[in-house]
Design an enzyme around this catalytic site. Sequence first.
Site, PDB file in Angstrom:
ATOM      1  N   LYS A   1      11.629  25.375   0.047  1.00  0.00           N
ATOM      2  CA  LYS A   1      12.720  25.063  -0.003  1.00  0.00           C
ATOM      3  C   LYS A   1      13.885  24.434  -0.719  1.00  0.00           C
ATOM      4  O   LYS A   1      13.995  24.799  -1.982  1.00  0.00           O
ATOM      5  CB  LYS A   1      13.424  23.332   0.298  1.00  0.00           C
ATOM      6  N   ASP A   2      15.783  24.940  -0.920  1.00  0.00           N
ATOM      7  CA  ASP A   2      16.333  25.121  -2.189  1.00  0.00           C
ATOM      8  C   ASP A   2      16.190  24.168  -2.644  1.00  0.00           C
ATOM      9  O   ASP A   2      16.675  24.240  -3.735  1.00  0.00           O
ATOM     10  CB  ASP A   2      17.478  25.217  -1.424  1.00  0.00           C
TER      11      ASP A   2
ATOM     12  N   ASN B   1      17.041  13.471   0.631  1.00  0.00           N
ATOM     13  CA  ASN B   1      17.584  14.785   1.527  1.00  0.00           C
ATOM     14  C   ASN B   1      19.269  14.476   1.539  1.00  0.00           C
ATOM     15  O   ASN B   1      19.676  15.448   1.687  1.00  0.00           O
ATOM     16  CB  ASN B   1      16.905  14.848   1.798  1.00  0.00           C
TER      17      ASN B   1
ATOM     18  N   THR C   1      11.682  13.902  -0.876  1.00  0.00           N
ATOM     19  CA  THR C   1      11.717  15.138  -1.228  1.00  0.00           C
ATOM     20  C   THR C   1      12.371  15.883  -2.339  1.00  0.00           C
ATOM     21  O   THR C   1      12.254  15.501  -3.813  1.00  0.00           O
ATOM     22  CB  THR C   1      11.569  16.479  -0.391  1.00  0.00           C
TER      23      THR C   1
ATOM     24  N   ASP D   1       6.705  15.349  -4.456  1.00  0.00           N
ATOM     25  CA  ASP D   1       7.151  14.395  -4.145  1.00  0.00           C
ATOM     26  C   ASP D   1       6.849  13.119  -3.841  1.00  0.00           C
ATOM     27  O   ASP D   1       7.731  12.025  -4.313  1.00  0.00           O
ATOM     28  CB  ASP D   1       8.511  15.432  -4.108  1.00  0.00           C
ATOM     29  N   HIS D   2       6.128  12.556  -2.653  1.00  0.00           N
ATOM     30  CA  HIS D   2       5.488  11.586  -2.083  1.00  0.00           C
ATOM     31  C   HIS D   2       4.438  11.686  -2.034  1.00  0.00           C
ATOM     32  O   HIS D   2       4.447  13.251  -1.504  1.00  0.00           O
ATOM     33  CB  HIS D   2       6.721  11.457  -1.454  1.00  0.00           C
TER      34      HIS D   2
ATOM     35  N   ASP E   1       4.492  19.691   3.267  1.00  0.00           N
ATOM     36  CA  ASP E   1       5.167  18.612   3.830  1.00  0.00           C
ATOM     37  C   ASP E   1       5.115  18.517   5.650  1.00  0.00           C
ATOM     38  O   ASP E   1       5.273  18.044   6.289  1.00  0.00           O
ATOM     39  CB  ASP E   1       6.587  18.608   3.306  1.00  0.00           C
TER      40      ASP E   1
ATOM     41  N   ASP F   1       4.955  19.488  -2.125  1.00  0.00           N
ATOM     42  CA  ASP F   1       5.612  18.426  -1.022  1.00  0.00           C
ATOM     43  C   ASP F   1       4.849  18.061  -0.681  1.00  0.00           C
ATOM     44  O   ASP F   1       3.953  18.502   0.125  1.00  0.00           O
ATOM     45  CB  ASP F   1       6.895  19.410  -0.219  1.00  0.00           C
TER      46      ASP F   1
ATOM     47  N   HIS G   1       4.593  16.499   8.300  1.00  0.00           N
ATOM     48  CA  HIS G   1       4.956  16.385   9.365  1.00  0.00           C
ATOM     49  C   HIS G   1       4.849  15.834  10.766  1.00  0.00           C
ATOM     50  O   HIS G   1       4.463  15.203  11.600  1.00  0.00           O
ATOM     51  CB  HIS G   1       6.497  16.782   8.984  1.00  0.00           C
TER      52      HIS G   1
END
Length: 563
Positions: A175-176, A113, A92, A367-368, A320, A51, A324
Site C-alpha cells: 500500500k502507498d 485513511n 492503517t 498498525d491495528h 489486512d 497490516d 477484512h
Amino acid sequence: MSPVSFKRRLLGASISAAICAALIQPYAHAATTVKEIPPTKPKLVVVLVVDGLPQEQIQRYRDQFGEGGFKRLLTQGAWYSDAHQAHGVTLTAVGHSAVLTGAYPYQHGIIGNNWIDPTTLANVYCTEDSRYTYLGEDTKAGDGTSPANLKVNTVGDELRYATGKQSKVITVSGKDRGAILLAGKTGTAYMMMKKSGNFASSTYYMQSYPAWREQYVAGKPQDKYYGQRWNLLLDEKAYANDANDSVIIPGAPKANDRLPMIYASSSGKPDPEYYESLFTGPFVDEMTLEFAKAAVDGEKLGANPAGVPDILGVSLSSHDYVNHRWGPESRMSHDHLQRLDRMLAKFFDYLDKKVGLDNSLVLLTADHGFPNTPEFARDHQLDAARIDGKELVNALNLHLQNKFGIDKLVKKLSAPTVLLDYAKLETKGLKREDLENAVAQFVLKYPGIADAYTRTQLESGNVPNNRIAKLMQRGWNRQVSGDVMIVLKPYWYFGSDDHGTSHGSPYRYDTNVPLMIMGKPWIKPGNYGHYAEVVDIAPTLAHLLRVRSPAGTEGRVLVEALK
C-alpha cells in the site's frame, strides 16, 4: 453528557496545555531511568509492520509457527504482550504514522485513511499530493504520492539529519500509505501498483529509478503467480478451531470466496484484475519481502560506505485484506499468518547472511488489530452489527430539522466524526454548543452507538476520565477532524456490506498489537507484561541510534528490554 460551556475566543495556550496533559494519561507510564547503550549502533534497523495483525493471533497460533519467523522474534527478542496502538481511530494510515513518529493523531494529523475537509467538504486521501506523480506508472487523482499531510517527522528523518543524509531510509509496502508514512519526509518509499504489479515510487522521492529497481521489475516477478492456487499450508486438523466458512461467508459458495483460491483473470493473462486479486492472499507479502531484499542489495543497506546506520521499513499489507474479507477467526486468516511466518523466516535468514542479525535491530508491530465478523460475534451471543452511515446522517438531519427548523445541519459523516454546518445555525442566532449537544443526545439513542464527544468538549479537554474517552481524544485533530466524535459499541462498525469485518475502534481487539524487538547486542530477550505503546518505538530507536527523538514523540524508551 452536557459539556461545560466556554468562550471560544479564550482558547489558547492554557487550553492546549490542558489538552496535552489529558492526552498523555490514559495509562500510567512508569518513570524510568534510561540505561547506557552498547558502544556500537545497529548497522541496519528493520521495521516490520504487519497490516491488520491483532496480538491475539500471535498468541493463538504460536504453537504452529516454525522456528525461524515469529518464534525467532518471540524467543530471541523482547515481546510485549500488552502493547497498544493507543489512539481511538485504529486505521492503517493512523497506525503507520504512529510507528516512527512516536506521535498521536492529534499531533501528526493523519486521522484516517480518508477524511472530509471541513472547509471544502472534499475527500482527502492521507498521502495524496497533486504536485507529484508515480514514476513511470499511471497516477489517478487522489493517489498516494507524498507525506505532505503528515505534520511531524520520523526517526528516519532525525537519523538522516544527524548523519548529513548519509544514512539511507528505504520503505516498501503493498500500500502507498504503508510505505510513505514509514518513510517520513526524507526517506524513499516504494509501493506496489495494482494496475501493473510493479513496485514504484513517486516524483516526490526521485526523478529516475536506480538501476537495481529497473533490473528487478524487468523480470516481471509478479507474473509468476498467475494460475497458482492458495491451498491450506498445514494439515486440515490444524484449523479445527477456526470459524466455519458457512458462518462468515453467507450464502452458497462462489468462485474464490474460500480456499482453495486460484489467482487468474477473465482475460486469461496477467492484467490489472489479476494483480489486484493478489492482495487478498499470501503472494503480495512474498513479493514485498523479495523487493525489500533487492533494496538491501541495491542500496547496500547495512553496509553503508559512510559507516552510518540505515533503516529498512517493510509494511506487509495482505493480512489486512484477508481479515477484512473473512475475519481473524477464519481459517484463511489462520493460514495466511502461518505462510507469513515462513516468509519471515526466509527473510531473517537472508538478513543474517547479508548483514548479520547481530548487526541488525529487527522490530515487528502492527498498525491495528481486528474484530471478528458480526456474523461470528452473533454466533457467540454477542451484540454486533454494521451501521449504515448514510442512514445515520439522514436520521440526524431529520431530527435536527424538527428541532431547529433548519435543513441539513449535518454536512457529512467523516467516520467516526460528524461535520456540522455552523454557518446555517448562526444565521438563526443559535449557539454551536446547542447543535453539538443535540447531535450527541440523538446518536446516544441510536442503535450501536456507545458514546459521543463534541468539539466543545474535545477542544477544552473536558472528556470523561476513562480509557476510551482519552483514546478518542488522541485520535481527534482540531484542524481536520469533524465536530462530534462517535464511539460505536464493541463489535459494531460503520459499513453496509453483508459479510466481512472492519477495524477503527478504541477497543482492545483493535488496539492490542504485537510489539517485538530483536537485536542481540542491545535487547534483553523475554516476554514482557509491561504496558507499552507503539509510540514507544520511536524514542527507543532514537535512543539506540543516538539521535534526537522526533518532534511529536510522546512515548517512552522501553528501558526494561535494553541490555
